[in-house]
Design a protein around this motif. Structure first.
Motif, PDB file in Angstrom:
ATOM      1  N   SER A 196       0.785  -1.198   0.038  1.00  0.00           N
ATOM      2  CA  SER A 196       0.035   0.007   0.079  1.00  0.00           C
ATOM      3  C   SER A 196       0.854   1.281  -0.184  1.00  0.00           C
ATOM      4  N   THR A 197       1.893   1.129   0.779  1.00  0.00           N
ATOM      5  CA  THR A 197       2.819   2.391   0.898  1.00  0.00           C
ATOM      6  C   THR A 197       3.662   2.358  -0.570  1.00  0.00           C
ATOM      7  N   LEU A 198       4.130   1.317  -1.170  1.00  0.00           N
ATOM      8  CA  LEU A 198       4.834   1.309  -2.439  1.00  0.00           C
ATOM      9  C   LEU A 198       3.867   1.931  -3.472  1.00  0.00           C
ATOM     10  N   THR A 199       2.461   1.624  -3.498  1.00  0.00           N
ATOM     11  CA  THR A 199       1.709   2.148  -4.605  1.00  0.00           C
ATOM     12  C   THR A 199       0.861   3.375  -4.380  1.00  0.00           C
ATOM     13  N   GLY A 200       0.272   3.597  -3.187  1.00  0.00           N
ATOM     14  CA  GLY A 200      -0.399   4.456  -2.849  1.00  0.00           C
ATOM     15  C   GLY A 200      -1.658   4.214  -2.859  1.00  0.00           C
ATOM     16  N   TYR A 201      -2.226   3.012  -3.055  1.00  0.00           N
ATOM     17  CA  TYR A 201      -3.507   2.523  -3.009  1.00  0.00           C
ATOM     18  C   TYR A 201      -3.685   1.916  -1.574  1.00  0.00           C
ATOM     19  N   SER A 202      -5.073   2.142  -1.496  1.00  0.00           N
ATOM     20  CA  SER A 202      -5.468   1.397   0.093  1.00  0.00           C
ATOM     21  C   SER A 202      -5.249  -0.066   0.115  1.00  0.00           C
ATOM     22  N   GLU A 203      -5.070  -0.607   1.353  1.00  0.00           N
ATOM     23  CA  GLU A 203      -5.118  -1.947   1.524  1.00  0.00           C
ATOM     24  C   GLU A 203      -6.428  -2.564   1.045  1.00  0.00           C
ATOM     25  N   ARG A 204      -7.355  -2.081   1.227  1.00  0.00           N
ATOM     26  CA  ARG A 204      -8.772  -2.695   0.634  1.00  0.00           C
ATOM     27  C   ARG A 204      -8.601  -2.827  -0.782  1.00  0.00           C
ATOM     28  N   TYR A 205      -8.387  -1.745  -1.464  1.00  0.00           N
ATOM     29  CA  TYR A 205      -8.206  -1.820  -2.954  1.00  0.00           C
ATOM     30  C   TYR A 205      -7.338  -2.837  -3.408  1.00  0.00           C
ATOM     31  N   LEU A 206      -6.196  -2.994  -2.671  1.00  0.00           N
ATOM     32  CA  LEU A 206      -5.213  -3.997  -3.077  1.00  0.00           C
ATOM     33  C   LEU A 206      -5.684  -5.396  -2.853  1.00  0.00           C
ATOM     34  N   ASN A 207      -6.322  -5.482  -1.777  1.00  0.00           N
ATOM     35  CA  ASN A 207      -7.162  -6.944  -1.594  1.00  0.00           C
ATOM     36  C   ASN A 207      -8.036  -7.334  -2.610  1.00  0.00           C
ATOM     37  N   LYS A 208      -8.663  -6.468  -3.205  1.00  0.00           N
ATOM     38  CA  LYS A 208      -9.650  -6.795  -4.278  1.00  0.00           C
ATOM     39  C   LYS A 208      -8.801  -6.935  -5.399  1.00  0.00           C
ATOM     40  N   LYS A 209      -7.945  -6.010  -5.708  1.00  0.00           N
ATOM     41  CA  LYS A 209      -7.066  -6.138  -6.840  1.00  0.00           C
ATOM     42  C   LYS A 209      -6.334  -7.582  -7.289  1.00  0.00           C
ATOM     43  N   ILE A 210      -5.714  -7.899  -5.959  1.00  0.00           N
ATOM     44  CA  ILE A 210      -4.884  -9.213  -5.953  1.00  0.00           C
ATOM     45  C   ILE A 210      -5.923 -10.377  -6.097  1.00  0.00           C
ATOM     46  N   HIS A 211      -6.728 -10.290  -5.606  1.00  0.00           N
ATOM     47  CA  HIS A 211      -8.009 -11.261  -5.626  1.00  0.00           C
ATOM     48  C   HIS A 211      -8.345 -11.648  -7.087  1.00  0.00           C
ATOM     49  N   GLU A 212      -8.704 -10.492  -7.563  1.00  0.00           N
ATOM     50  CA  GLU A 212      -8.975 -10.532  -8.990  1.00  0.00           C
ATOM     51  C   GLU A 212      -7.934 -10.993 -10.086  1.00  0.00           C
ATOM     52  N   ASP A 213      -6.771 -10.335  -9.930  1.00  0.00           N
ATOM     53  CA  ASP A 213      -5.697 -10.664 -10.857  1.00  0.00           C
ATOM     54  C   ASP A 213      -4.944 -11.942 -10.490  1.00  0.00           C
ATOM     55  N   PHE A 214      -4.898 -12.405  -9.226  1.00  0.00           N
ATOM     56  CA  PHE A 214      -3.986 -13.752  -9.201  1.00  0.00           C
ATOM     57  C   PHE A 214      -5.157 -14.859  -8.802  1.00  0.00           C
ATOM     58  N   GLY A 215      -6.409 -14.597  -8.469  1.00  0.00           N
ATOM     59  CA  GLY A 215      -7.274 -15.672  -8.059  1.00  0.00           C
ATOM     60  C   GLY A 215      -7.204 -16.105  -6.547  1.00  0.00           C
ATOM     61  N   ILE A 216      -6.482 -15.421  -5.785  1.00  0.00           N
ATOM     62  CA  ILE A 216      -6.355 -15.938  -4.598  1.00  0.00           C
ATOM     63  C   ILE A 216      -6.105 -14.468  -3.581  1.00  0.00           C
ATOM     64  N   ASN A 217      -6.138 -14.453  -2.287  1.00  0.00           N
ATOM     65  CA  ASN A 217      -6.143 -13.430  -1.636  1.00  0.00           C
ATOM     66  C   ASN A 217      -4.724 -12.868  -1.344  1.00  0.00           C
ATOM     67  N   PRO A 218      -4.430 -12.002  -0.869  1.00  0.00           N
ATOM     68  CA  PRO A 218      -2.897 -11.114  -0.722  1.00  0.00           C
ATOM     69  C   PRO A 218      -2.122 -12.277   0.183  1.00  0.00           C
ATOM     70  N   LYS A 219      -2.757 -12.700   1.271  1.00  0.00           N
ATOM     71  CA  LYS A 219      -1.991 -13.458   2.392  1.00  0.00           C
ATOM     72  C   LYS A 219      -1.760 -14.772   1.816  1.00  0.00           C
ATOM     73  N   LEU A 225      -1.280 -15.422  -1.668  1.00  0.00           N
ATOM     74  CA  LEU A 225      -0.393 -15.210  -2.521  1.00  0.00           C
ATOM     75  C   LEU A 225       0.940 -14.942  -2.113  1.00  0.00           C
ATOM     76  N   ILE A 226       1.181 -14.180  -1.067  1.00  0.00           N
ATOM     77  CA  ILE A 226       2.458 -13.881  -0.228  1.00  0.00           C
ATOM     78  C   ILE A 226       3.043 -15.271   0.307  1.00  0.00           C
ATOM     79  N   GLN A 227       2.175 -15.972   1.134  1.00  0.00           N
ATOM     80  CA  GLN A 227       2.758 -17.194   1.675  1.00  0.00           C
ATOM     81  C   GLN A 227       3.131 -18.137   0.728  1.00  0.00           C
ATOM     82  N   PHE A 228       2.217 -18.366  -0.428  1.00  0.00           N
ATOM     83  CA  PHE A 228       2.649 -19.414  -1.514  1.00  0.00           C
ATOM     84  C   PHE A 228       4.039 -19.011  -2.091  1.00  0.00           C
TER      85      PHE A 228
END
Length: 276
Positions: free
Chosen positions: A182-205, A207-210
């Motif tokens: 969020s700090t690096l992109t300037g987008y909110s964590e809520r938006y990034l959570n939605k974006k990552i789920h849409e683009d990667f099919g899984i939630n940020p947690k 994706l990062i864990q895997f």
């Protein structure tokens, strides 16, 4: 440009254990991680989370069978046909080669008939050519001829948000938090959570864990004969050994030591042949 190949080479070591000869050819271009082939010698294979999609082709009863499989969310098992000659393609995280038919979130943790998801005017040529391709290199050529015809959506703009997020997560080996993105992109964590789920099919947690888990798997398999391979795996970004072991058992079903012993006892290195 950072070398993602040095940071992430998604692996399924149990696939190697399902055969006596497993060949892998690294690509790391066009969002394809690598190709692989093997002849199955068991009815089932273990599968671990890798944040990736695989497409597999194999012959059964004079017919070419296909499937597309999404990342598992925890350790799983997939059925195989004994003596089936498998050819597989593993894509980089966030790549959906059937985005015209299914969103990534519907492929995650599932397997589908790949042939059913191919656009009709491309299906016959791919399936027939793959059926008659009788070498590893010919199969790669057939698949890439098909894939490059539908690749436009898979060639990402290196300036877009999805590319940036994937790059940051991979280059950190999964050792960062959503707040940092969020700090690096300037987008909110809520938006990034939605974006990552849409683009990667899984939630940020997940994706990062895997990504972090796959880095550990890579470190273990690359240093499999070293006494300190566990310490090497810890370099994947886990903050302590207990955290590492907890995640490793969750995603592999075994402790790191038992996992390595299983690979060694089943001649993992002797079965695996990598073509760079």
């Amino acid at each position: 440009m950072p070398n993602l190949n040095s940071k992430l080479s998604p692996k399924q070591p149990e696939f190697v254990l399902a055969t006596s000869d497993y060949t892998k050819k690294v690509l790391m271009k066009f969002n394809v991680a690598h190709f692989y082939q093997f002849t199955a010698e068991s009815q089932k294979m273990d599968v671990i989370p890798d944040a990736c999609i695989d497409i597999l082709f194999w012959k059964k009863g004079g017919k070419l069978i296909t499937k597309i499989a999404g990342t598992r969310l925890e350790k799983g098992i997939t059925d195989t046909d004994i003596n089936g000659e498998y050819f597989g393609v593993r894509f980089m995280p966030g790549t959906n080669p059937v985005d015209r038919s299914l969103p990534l979130c519907e492929i995650v943790n599932h397997e589908w008939d790949f042939e059913d998801l191919i656009v009709s005017n491309e299906k016959k040529r791919l399936i027939e050519n793959m059926f008659y391709a009788n070498t590893f290199d010919k199969k790669i050529k057939v698949f890439m001829t098909y894939y490059l015809n539908v690749i436009e959506k898979h060639l990402e703009d290196t300036k877009n948000l999805k590319y940036f997020l994937r790059n940051e997560i991979i280059m950190s080996s999964g050792n960062l938090k959503l707040s940092k993105l969020s700090t690096l992109t300037g987008y909110s964590e809520r938006y990034l959570n939605k974006k990552i789920h849409e683009d990667f099919g899984i939630n940020p947690k997940n994706l990062i864990q895997f990504i972090r888990f796959q880095k550990a798997i890579g470190n273990l398999t690359d240093t499999i004969n070293r006494v300190n391979c566990i310490n090497t795996a810890l370099e994947a970004g886990y903050y302590d050994q207990s955290h590492f072991i907890k995640d490793f058992k969750k995603f592999s079903g075994q402790t790191p030591i038992n996992y390595i012993n299983n690979l060694l006892c089943n001649s993992y290195n002797k079965k695996l042949h990598v073509i760079e």
